[in-house]
Write a protein that holds these residues in place. Sequence first.
Motif: not given
Length: 370
Positions: A300-327
């Motif tokens: 934040c490069h200033g001041i943001l005044v807000y109602d935290s209930f006025a927006a939502k984070k939406r998580s697609i397909h559950g949450g964080t995923t981890v994979e192991v493979g070659y690159y």
Amino acid sequence: MAILNSKQLWQERNRLSEEQHKLVDDGKLDDARIIEGQIKQLDITLEHVIDEEDAIRRAPKTPQQKETFGLRILGPRDEFHGLEFGFKNAASVVTVGAPTEIELELDPKLPSLLNNFAATLQDAPAIGSVSYKQRSTQTGKPDTWGGVTNGNSATKAQVLYSWKDAVANKETIAGYVPVSKDTLADYDELMSIIENDLLIDLNEATDAKYLGGNNSTGIVGVLNTPGIQAYTNAVAGKYFDAIRKMRTKVMTTARRVPTHVCISPEVKEAIDLYKTETGLYQSLGDSVYWGMQVVEDENCHGILVYDSFAAKKRSIHGGTTVEVGYYNDQFIKNELSILAEHTKALQVRYPDAFCYAAKTDLDKSAAAGA
């Protein structure tokens, strides 16, 4: 920082009340009246948060995970036999380079000492990009009817409420790190990586997108969302005054009670170091300004005044995923890559419940801003 709750606000109210009583006992009535104003603003926020908490309690609940993030990936220690090529699970990981001997004690990446904006928003699951109706402008308002004059009836006031179609586009944030094959068999090393480094980086990158993202096919951050309010007054660095006026703008225009104020570390420092005319530091408290929880965020490069209930984070397909493979050529280097990613969207239902002021505008003198 967890989402602001009524218990935290009540504790802060009790603290202010005790401070006010001490000032009265010491005969400092003017200072006590200042604290009284803070308590009144806090009461407004408290009532709003209690109402929103009640609405959340009535909403459908998603199952809560009791395990830590790392434990969900690796499972119990006594059942761990190393990660295998092609591993994929719902969580996150980071790593070290390929050492000649395995180091069991690793210095983890430390989390930021500051809070962040993203942590204050509600999180709700979604199956993809979200189309929704976003509250927009109102045209007209009820007015006195002019009656009938010379047989002609006056037109009554027209009131139009509007909503516009909006889309919370999904965006995938990801990062991978090369590791030695030995690392995949070291439980302590993997747990340290999972619980610290990669997850910290992933969340910090996501926070930056929720605030300032500007991806036409992905996350559009709050600061780039059409309809948010702007405070451009030149106040010569009087940030605490500006915060109070921005709170009024949100309450009168959006008719929402602001719950948080997100500020840059530089603004927070200036408020902390502000001195009165007698040369004493001004005591404003550290966590609540004008009834709003303070969030100090490097994005934040200033001041943001807000109602935290006025927006939502939406998580697609559950949450964080981890994979192991070659690159690339890792197959012949005795290396693998651990990839962590999650897909998110940001849904801003009431844009005018957010009011932003850039520090560069606030620092201007009244003459320069005229």
